[in-house]
Design a protein around this motif. Structure first.
Motif, PDB file in Angstrom:
ATOM      1  N   LYS A 214       0.822  -1.213   0.000  1.00  0.00           N
ATOM      2  CA  LYS A 214       0.000   0.000   0.000  1.00  0.00           C
ATOM      3  C   LYS A 214       0.860   1.268   0.000  1.00  0.00           C
ATOM      4  O   LYS A 214       1.721   1.445   0.856  1.00  0.00           O
ATOM      5  N   TYR A 215       0.620   2.096  -1.013  1.00  0.00           N
ATOM      6  CA  TYR A 215       1.309   3.376  -1.200  1.00  0.00           C
ATOM      7  C   TYR A 215       2.813   3.269  -1.453  1.00  0.00           C
ATOM      8  O   TYR A 215       3.552   4.242  -1.300  1.00  0.00           O
ATOM      9  N   LEU A 216       3.268   2.085  -1.845  1.00  0.00           N
ATOM     10  CA  LEU A 216       4.659   1.940  -2.299  1.00  0.00           C
ATOM     11  C   LEU A 216       4.620   1.504  -3.765  1.00  0.00           C
ATOM     12  O   LEU A 216       4.201   0.390  -4.071  1.00  0.00           O
ATOM     13  N   HIS A 217       5.027   2.435  -4.649  1.00  0.00           N
ATOM     14  CA  HIS A 217       4.877   2.204  -6.095  1.00  0.00           C
ATOM     15  C   HIS A 217       6.238   1.919  -6.704  1.00  0.00           C
ATOM     16  O   HIS A 217       7.097   2.792  -6.745  1.00  0.00           O
ATOM     17  N   THR A 218       6.408   0.687  -7.197  1.00  0.00           N
ATOM     18  CA  THR A 218       7.730   0.299  -7.697  1.00  0.00           C
ATOM     19  C   THR A 218       7.810   0.329  -9.220  1.00  0.00           C
ATOM     20  O   THR A 218       8.904   0.310  -9.771  1.00  0.00           O
ATOM     21  N   VAL A 219       6.680   0.328  -9.895  1.00  0.00           N
ATOM     22  CA  VAL A 219       6.659   0.533 -11.356  1.00  0.00           C
ATOM     23  C   VAL A 219       5.454   1.413 -11.687  1.00  0.00           C
ATOM     24  O   VAL A 219       4.572   1.591 -10.841  1.00  0.00           O
ATOM     25  N   ILE A 220       5.458   1.950 -12.913  1.00  0.00           N
ATOM     26  CA  ILE A 220       4.271   2.693 -13.345  1.00  0.00           C
ATOM     27  C   ILE A 220       3.213   1.654 -13.749  1.00  0.00           C
ATOM     28  O   ILE A 220       3.459   0.835 -14.634  1.00  0.00           O
ATOM     29  N   GLY A 221       2.096   1.708 -13.062  1.00  0.00           N
ATOM     30  CA  GLY A 221       1.036   0.744 -13.371  1.00  0.00           C
ATOM     31  C   GLY A 221      -0.258   1.444 -13.722  1.00  0.00           C
ATOM     32  O   GLY A 221      -0.284   2.649 -14.002  1.00  0.00           O
ATOM     33  N   TYR A 222      -1.324   0.691 -13.718  1.00  0.00           N
ATOM     34  CA  TYR A 222      -2.635   1.176 -14.165  1.00  0.00           C
ATOM     35  C   TYR A 222      -3.669   0.798 -13.117  1.00  0.00           C
ATOM     36  O   TYR A 222      -3.382   0.005 -12.225  1.00  0.00           O
ATOM     37  N   ASN A 223      -4.874   1.342 -13.259  1.00  0.00           N
ATOM     38  CA  ASN A 223      -5.978   0.789 -12.481  1.00  0.00           C
ATOM     39  C   ASN A 223      -6.801  -0.089 -13.411  1.00  0.00           C
ATOM     40  O   ASN A 223      -7.698   0.385 -14.096  1.00  0.00           O
ATOM     41  N   TYR A 224      -6.446  -1.353 -13.466  1.00  0.00           N
ATOM     42  CA  TYR A 224      -7.149  -2.321 -14.317  1.00  0.00           C
ATOM     43  C   TYR A 224      -7.848  -3.375 -13.456  1.00  0.00           C
ATOM     44  O   TYR A 224      -8.128  -4.473 -13.916  1.00  0.00           O
ATOM     45  N   ARG A 225      -8.083  -3.045 -12.168  1.00  0.00           N
ATOM     46  CA  ARG A 225      -8.622  -4.056 -11.255  1.00  0.00           C
ATOM     47  C   ARG A 225     -10.055  -4.445 -11.600  1.00  0.00           C
ATOM     48  O   ARG A 225     -10.853  -3.605 -12.001  1.00  0.00           O
ATOM     49  N   MET A 226     -10.350  -5.718 -11.374  1.00  0.00           N
ATOM     50  CA  MET A 226     -11.734  -6.192 -11.484  1.00  0.00           C
ATOM     51  C   MET A 226     -12.457  -5.843 -10.186  1.00  0.00           C
ATOM     52  O   MET A 226     -11.850  -5.840  -9.115  1.00  0.00           O
ATOM     53  N   THR A 227     -13.746  -5.573 -10.255  1.00  0.00           N
ATOM     54  CA  THR A 227     -14.521  -5.286  -9.037  1.00  0.00           C
ATOM     55  C   THR A 227     -15.211  -6.552  -8.532  1.00  0.00           C
ATOM     56  O   THR A 227     -15.459  -7.492  -9.296  1.00  0.00           O
ATOM     57  N   ASN A 228     -15.578  -6.520  -7.240  1.00  0.00           N
ATOM     58  CA  ASN A 228     -16.365  -7.625  -6.677  1.00  0.00           C
ATOM     59  C   ASN A 228     -17.717  -7.743  -7.391  1.00  0.00           C
ATOM     60  O   ASN A 228     -18.268  -8.836  -7.499  1.00  0.00           O
ATOM     61  N   ILE A 229     -18.240  -6.619  -7.867  1.00  0.00           N
ATOM     62  CA  ILE A 229     -19.539  -6.649  -8.561  1.00  0.00           C
ATOM     63  C   ILE A 229     -19.406  -7.472  -9.845  1.00  0.00           C
ATOM     64  O   ILE A 229     -20.209  -8.373 -10.120  1.00  0.00           O
ATOM     65  N   ALA A 230     -18.348  -7.174 -10.617  1.00  0.00           N
ATOM     66  CA  ALA A 230     -18.118  -7.921 -11.862  1.00  0.00           C
ATOM     67  C   ALA A 230     -17.858  -9.392 -11.561  1.00  0.00           C
ATOM     68  O   ALA A 230     -18.390 -10.290 -12.228  1.00  0.00           O
ATOM     69  N   ALA A 231     -17.043  -9.651 -10.526  1.00  0.00           N
ATOM     70  CA  ALA A 231     -16.690 -11.044 -10.195  1.00  0.00           C
ATOM     71  C   ALA A 231     -17.915 -11.831  -9.746  1.00  0.00           C
ATOM     72  O   ALA A 231     -18.022 -13.032 -10.012  1.00  0.00           O
ATOM     73  N   ALA A 232     -18.844 -11.152  -9.071  1.00  0.00           N
ATOM     74  CA  ALA A 232     -20.065 -11.844  -8.618  1.00  0.00           C
ATOM     75  C   ALA A 232     -20.870 -12.312  -9.835  1.00  0.00           C
ATOM     76  O   ALA A 232     -21.375 -13.440  -9.862  1.00  0.00           O
ATOM     77  N   ILE A 233     -20.963 -11.467 -10.845  1.00  0.00           N
ATOM     78  CA  ILE A 233     -21.653 -11.868 -12.087  1.00  0.00           C
ATOM     79  C   ILE A 233     -20.865 -13.009 -12.724  1.00  0.00           C
ATOM     80  O   ILE A 233     -21.418 -14.018 -13.165  1.00  0.00           O
ATOM     81  N   GLY A 234     -19.532 -12.844 -12.718  1.00  0.00           N
ATOM     82  CA  GLY A 234     -18.662 -13.840 -13.355  1.00  0.00           C
ATOM     83  C   GLY A 234     -18.787 -15.221 -12.725  1.00  0.00           C
ATOM     84  O   GLY A 234     -18.805 -16.227 -13.428  1.00  0.00           O
ATOM     85  N   LEU A 235     -18.887 -15.271 -11.407  1.00  0.00           N
ATOM     86  CA  LEU A 235     -18.983 -16.582 -10.738  1.00  0.00           C
ATOM     87  C   LEU A 235     -20.266 -17.306 -11.138  1.00  0.00           C
ATOM     88  O   LEU A 235     -20.256 -18.521 -11.377  1.00  0.00           O
ATOM     89  N   VAL A 236     -21.360 -16.578 -11.236  1.00  0.00           N
ATOM     90  CA  VAL A 236     -22.625 -17.219 -11.642  1.00  0.00           C
ATOM     91  C   VAL A 236     -22.524 -17.665 -13.103  1.00  0.00           C
ATOM     92  O   VAL A 236     -22.862 -18.802 -13.450  1.00  0.00           O
ATOM     93  N   GLN A 237     -22.001 -16.773 -13.933  1.00  0.00           N
ATOM     94  CA  GLN A 237     -21.870 -17.104 -15.362  1.00  0.00           C
ATOM     95  C   GLN A 237     -20.919 -18.286 -15.556  1.00  0.00           C
ATOM     96  O   GLN A 237     -21.158 -19.155 -16.395  1.00  0.00           O
ATOM     97  N   PHE A 238     -19.869 -18.303 -14.775  1.00  0.00           N
ATOM     98  CA  PHE A 238     -18.887 -19.378 -14.864  1.00  0.00           C
ATOM     99  C   PHE A 238     -19.556 -20.728 -14.566  1.00  0.00           C
ATOM    100  O   PHE A 238     -19.304 -21.729 -15.239  1.00  0.00           O
TER     101      PHE A 238
END
Ligand SMILES: Cc1ncc(COP(=O)(O)O)c(C=O)c1O
Length: 362
Positions: A214-238
């Motif tokens: 947390k708050y230690l940035h070692t490379v330039i990254g992105y915010n590409y995180r999946m949300t729990n909302i998306a994952a909840a849909i994904g688990l049912v679809q899966f």
């Protein structure tokens, strides 16, 4: 009249309830639901790691970055695919080199890959186009001798198999999309799979602002995180993926059988693969009774949705015109293919209607 769209996501009360549970929990962003989805998806693919992201494009971008692709590098991609396969390369500052495809399977041609490899080629992305795995064995041979990273673009191929192994475990890195028209959805979303611990760690860093803690940035990254909302849909679809894929395969076999002899060229399946028919793509040959446009509008008049995947090969897109790549098979396919509906919401009655309509043309 029947209305049969060319694509339709199947989401129901279970997905609604799963999203509602996440909303009530207050843990909306990345969290334990994502972790559970990742772990089940990795097991299913037969990969050691799966990292949830917020689109298939993010999956491709981070896969390339983790493979070390950057300015001055080139990456071989097929010309006949969705734009994001190539744009992910350009987003890294690297150059896409456009390989032509096989006229029967529509998948990347290993000979064309071999011809394009240059000293600066760091990766090859093969696409399991329309749900059919590309010739991994032949492309891997080209890559292995030259230490080139092989990436599967499995955006359209959840549950597809190549000689008994699932998409997502066939190359160094696998990239999936969960866009609504795909074989399973999370709304928007994606997944990166790999067996390589170091690559997985890099990808986790890149999708989360390059934070090693947390708050230690070692490379330039992105915010590409999946949300729990998306994952909840994904688990049912899966949980419904196998049922969905079986229905797609059933629908495709029905059309294979009943469109034979109409003059349309039905899809060709390579030996040893499980094609999961993200799209059911026929070719309208030059000697067919109707032009492609007339065929599509005749079906539209009778309520049957169709689409062209893809009308312009990626190397012919205005942004890539300066590459001057020559991919004649891709040009031919762009001018002759049509996708017909086989998604899991297509019923036996719909199939009989499509059969009778096509057989009754012009
Ligand atoms: C072959 C292919 N690659 C990449 C993508 C990009 O996925 P997304 O739309 O989730 O960013 C798609 C999806 O449209 C696709 O079909």
């Amino acid at each position: 009249m029947r209305e049969i769209p060319v694509a339709r996501p199947l989401v129901g009360e279970e997905e609604v309830e799963a999203v509602a549970r996440v909303m009530r929990s207050g843990m909306l962003a990345q969290g334990s639901v994502v972790t559970e989805f990742e772990s089940r998806f990795a097991d299913y693919c037969g990969a050691a790691h799966a990292v949830g992201v917020n689109s298939g494009t993010a999956a491709l971008h981070t896969a390339l970055l983790a493979a070390g692709v950057g300015p001055g590098d080139s990456v071989v991609v097929p010309a006949f695919t969705f734009f994001a396969t190539a744009s992910a390369v350009s987003i890294c500052g690297a150059t896409p080199l456009f390989a032509d495809v096989d006229p029967e399977t529509f998948n990347i041609d290993p000979e064309s890959v071999k011809d394009l490899i240059r000293p600066d080629t760091r990766a090859v992305i093969g696409v399991h186009l329309f749900g059919q795995p590309f010739d991994i064995g032949a492309v891997r041979e080209v890559c292995e001798d030259r230490e080139i990273v092989l990436i599967e673009d499995a955006a359209q191929a959840h549950g597809a198999e190549y000689h008994g192994r699932r998409a997502g475990s066939l190359a160094d890195i696998g990239c999936f999309s969960f866009y609504p028209t795909k074989n399973m959805t999370t709304g928007e979303g994606g997944m990166v799979t790999t067996d390589d611990d170091a690559l997985a760690e890099k990808i986790r860093l890149l999708i989360n602002h390059g934070q090693s803690r947390k708050y230690l940035h070692t490379v330039i990254g992105y915010n590409y995180r999946m949300t729990n909302i998306a994952a909840a849909i994904g688990l049912v679809q899966f949980g419904r993926l196998e049922e969905f894929n079986k229905r797609r395969i059933h629908n495709a076999r029905y059309l294979d059988h009943h469109l034979a002899g109409t003059g349309l060229a039905t899809p060709c399946v390579a030996p040893g693969v499980r094609h999961v028919y993200h799209q059911y793509v026929v070719k309208v040959p030059g000697d067919y009774v109707l032009s492609r446009d007339a065929f599509m509008s005749a079906l539209a008049d009778r309520g049957i949705g169709t689409a062209v995947h893809y009308p312009i090969p990626v190397n012919r897109q205005p942004v890539y015109e300066n590459t001057h790549a020559s991919c004649p098979v891709s040009d031919d396919l762009a001018a002759s293919v049509v996708s017909l509906p086989v998604h899991p919401a297509v019923t036996d009655e719909d199939l009989a209607y499509i059969r009778d309509t096509v057989r009754g043309l012009p």
